[in-house]
Design a protein around this motif. Sequence first.
Motif, PDB file in Angstrom:
ATOM      1  N   LYS A   5     -27.571 -22.984 -52.879  1.00  0.00           N
ATOM      2  CA  LYS A   5     -28.168 -21.608 -52.834  1.00  0.00           C
ATOM      3  C   LYS A   5     -28.251 -20.859 -53.779  1.00  0.00           C
ATOM      4  N   GLY A   6     -26.922 -21.552 -54.601  1.00  0.00           N
ATOM      5  CA  GLY A   6     -27.353 -20.294 -55.647  1.00  0.00           C
ATOM      6  C   GLY A   6     -28.507 -20.859 -57.303  1.00  0.00           C
ATOM      7  N   LEU A   9     -32.379 -19.639 -54.831  1.00  0.00           N
ATOM      8  CA  LEU A   9     -32.367 -18.257 -54.732  1.00  0.00           C
ATOM      9  C   LEU A   9     -33.547 -18.004 -56.245  1.00  0.00           C
ATOM     10  N   VAL A  59     -31.942  -8.471 -55.162  1.00  0.00           N
ATOM     11  CA  VAL A  59     -31.606  -9.153 -54.427  1.00  0.00           C
ATOM     12  C   VAL A  59     -30.679 -10.523 -54.837  1.00  0.00           C
ATOM     13  N   GLY A  60     -30.996 -10.679 -56.749  1.00  0.00           N
ATOM     14  CA  GLY A  60     -30.476 -11.790 -56.935  1.00  0.00           C
ATOM     15  C   GLY A  60     -28.744 -10.897 -57.722  1.00  0.00           C
ATOM     16  N   ALA A  63     -27.563 -10.974 -54.874  1.00  0.00           N
ATOM     17  CA  ALA A  63     -26.599 -12.590 -53.794  1.00  0.00           C
ATOM     18  C   ALA A  63     -25.238 -12.959 -54.682  1.00  0.00           C
ATOM     19  N   GLU A  64     -25.483 -13.023 -55.825  1.00  0.00           N
ATOM     20  CA  GLU A  64     -24.592 -12.699 -56.903  1.00  0.00           C
ATOM     21  C   GLU A  64     -23.093 -12.610 -56.837  1.00  0.00           C
ATOM     22  N   THR A  67     -21.440 -12.419 -52.272  1.00  0.00           N
ATOM     23  CA  THR A  67     -22.116 -13.924 -51.307  1.00  0.00           C
ATOM     24  C   THR A  67     -21.334 -13.988 -50.291  1.00  0.00           C
ATOM     25  N   PRO A  68     -22.487 -14.723 -49.313  1.00  0.00           N
ATOM     26  CA  PRO A  68     -22.282 -14.885 -47.852  1.00  0.00           C
ATOM     27  C   PRO A  68     -20.838 -15.292 -47.710  1.00  0.00           C
ATOM     28  N   ASN A  88     -20.331 -16.210 -62.039  1.00  0.00           N
ATOM     29  CA  ASN A  88     -21.601 -14.665 -61.499  1.00  0.00           C
ATOM     30  C   ASN A  88     -22.201 -14.266 -61.801  1.00  0.00           C
ATOM     31  N   THR A  92     -25.909 -12.736 -62.716  1.00  0.00           N
ATOM     32  CA  THR A  92     -26.015 -11.209 -62.750  1.00  0.00           C
ATOM     33  C   THR A  92     -26.675 -10.953 -63.849  1.00  0.00           C
TER      34      THR A  92
END
Length: 278
Positions: A5-6, A9, A59-60, A63-64, A67-68, A88, A92
Amino acid sequence: MANFKGHALPGSFFLLVGIWWSLKYSFRYLNQKGKSRKRNFYQKIEIIEAGIRLFFSIVGIFAEQFTPDGDGPKLHLYNDQDWIKLMNWQHTTMYLMYGFSAVMDILSYLIPVIPLGLDRLVMTLSIITEGILFYYHVHNRPPLDQHIHLFLLYPLFGGAISTFLEVFLRDNIVLELFRTSLIITHGSWFWQIGFVLYPPFGGPTWDETSHSNIMFITMCFCWHYMASMVIVAINFSLTYGLISRMKRSQQGEENIGIQKLPSSYNSQQALLHDTEED
């Protein structure tokens, strides 16, 4: 994020921007971009696009950092013992610099006093920043991991040169489409990295020390760039066909109006002639 996912995206973001650019630049070039009556329309499009790119960057970053799976640094860079999730943080930083580029694009169209070309210069610096980050991103990793990541530097290097030239050669369709092909390759290659290093469907992992795998990845990168050129060519051709059809339709309507004008004019002349005889 060191997972599929990383990489998917940012790959999706770059792909979307690249495909959009291939349509936008083609349409502006083929639709007589120099007409003053169209400038306001294109400025609005540019501002909306820059706003979307800024949204992608935000969003990026989130996300970094968040993270979920809860494994992000959460804006913490250092603890009492060591640095926290520097991978990460590097991602970022990449998103943050592209966010600055989007903000500069917006300001360039909203504030006339900003020198023309400054937006392209900031975009160039954003691309160079990503190149620096990824060059030192893969040290002490397996050969295939290093090899596949370093291929990101080629579209970044070409993109930085072409974007810098646009500081002086504004609205040059060749440079714009060249940059577009590179960013599409950049995005698709992010997806390729994800599939190779982090198979999403539980497939077999790649041997990261195999020279054959390295040779295949090298060939695969060439295929990615050829595919990006085909995408740009197809979108340019579709845009040309659409604009040509629109122009023929407009010309047909104008011709119909011209054909109707003489008959109406003759009717008025006949009526005036009859009035004079009476």
